[in-house]
Design a protein around this motif. Sequence first.
Motif, short mmCIF file in Angstrom:
data_model
loop_
_atom_site.label_atom_id
_atom_site.label_comp_id
_atom_site.label_asym_id
_atom_site.label_seq_id
_atom_site.Cartn_x
_atom_site.Cartn_y
_atom_site.Cartn_z
N VAL A 98 -16.75 -16.32 11.25
CA VAL A 98 -17.92 -16.03 12.07
C VAL A 98 -17.60 -14.78 12.86
CG1 VAL A 98 -19.39 -16.81 13.96
CG2 VAL A 98 -18.66 -18.43 12.20
N CYS A 99 -18.46 -13.76 12.75
CA CYS A 99 -18.26 -12.52 13.50
C CYS A 99 -19.35 -12.38 14.55
CB CYS A 99 -18.26 -11.31 12.57
SG CYS A 99 -17.82 -9.81 13.48
N TYR A 100 -18.91 -12.11 15.78
CA TYR A 100 -19.84 -11.98 16.91
C TYR A 100 -20.02 -10.52 17.33
CZ TYR A 100 -18.65 -16.94 17.39
OH TYR A 100 -18.45 -18.28 17.14
N CYS A 101 -19.47 -9.59 16.56
CA CYS A 101 -19.42 -8.21 17.05
C CYS A 101 -20.83 -7.62 17.20
CB CYS A 101 -18.53 -7.34 16.14
SG CYS A 101 -19.35 -6.68 14.69
N THR A 102 -20.90 -6.58 18.00
CA THR A 102 -22.18 -5.95 18.34
C THR A 102 -22.93 -5.50 17.08
OG1 THR A 102 -20.87 -5.06 20.13
CG2 THR A 102 -23.11 -4.28 19.97
N ASP A 103 -22.20 -4.93 16.13
CA ASP A 103 -22.87 -4.42 14.94
C ASP A 103 -23.39 -5.54 14.04
OD1 ASP A 103 -22.47 -1.88 15.82
OD2 ASP A 103 -20.92 -1.36 14.36
N CYS A 104 -22.62 -6.61 13.91
CA CYS A 104 -23.10 -7.74 13.10
C CYS A 104 -24.32 -8.40 13.76
CB CYS A 104 -21.99 -8.77 12.85
SG CYS A 104 -20.78 -8.20 11.63
N GLN A 105 -24.43 -8.27 15.08
CA GLN A 105 -25.65 -8.77 15.74
C GLN A 105 -26.81 -7.80 15.55
OE1 GLN A 105 -25.39 -10.50 19.69
NE2 GLN A 105 -23.16 -10.55 19.56
ZN LIG Z 1 -18.93 -7.98 12.86
#
Ligand SMILES: [Zn+2]
Length: 199
Positions: A28-35
């Motif tokens: 699970v990625c929460y990073c700004t770009d993945c959002q």
């Molecule tokens: Zn990400």
Amino acid sequence: MSHIHKLRCRCGQLRGDIRLTGLRNRCVCYCTDCQAFPRHLRAPDVLDSRGGTDIVQVPPSNLSFTQGVEKLACLRLSPKGLLRWYSTCCKTPIGNTPADWRISFVGLIHVCLRGEDSNLDASFGPVSMRVGVKAALGDDKPVASGLITGVAKAVALIARGRVGGRYRANPFFEPDSGLPITSPTVLSASERASARNAA
Ligand SMILES: [Zn+2]
Ligand SMILES: [Zn+2]
């Protein structure tokens, strides 16, 4: 257990098969770009309550599109960003790839893997890695986990692609030139800012 997991966009015009092998990683990625990516596409079913995206990393050579490949498009949030693939028919996020096909992996986004009889846990195992947690929504941040094993799995994926030029078998890239099958659109600064700030 079936050895193929079906991929499809929401409307079903784009479909593919993923050959299941031991080489996979689920995070699970929460990073700004993945959002920002699903916000830009207005795909509200992608992010969990903390802004996380459930992503399955597999070798691109395990994936083949069986229908509607002409519906694939990709964008980059910035000129050097990952290629973020989606379907033009219904704006379903499909997956992320590095721009250089020799770095051979794809992170598939859970919404295109939840078709008919699909069980992500059965095909890909449970989530074993949480990254980008600083950008998670809310005060109670998830704990980063699985980084060492996750990175080791990603390295194994990429290394496998190097063997005998296997990276050339990648449905997102032209087999001769290594160029993406469609030219990426790069978001303008204002589009990027609005996708990042839409939280
Ligand atoms: Zn990400
Ligand atoms: Zn569609």
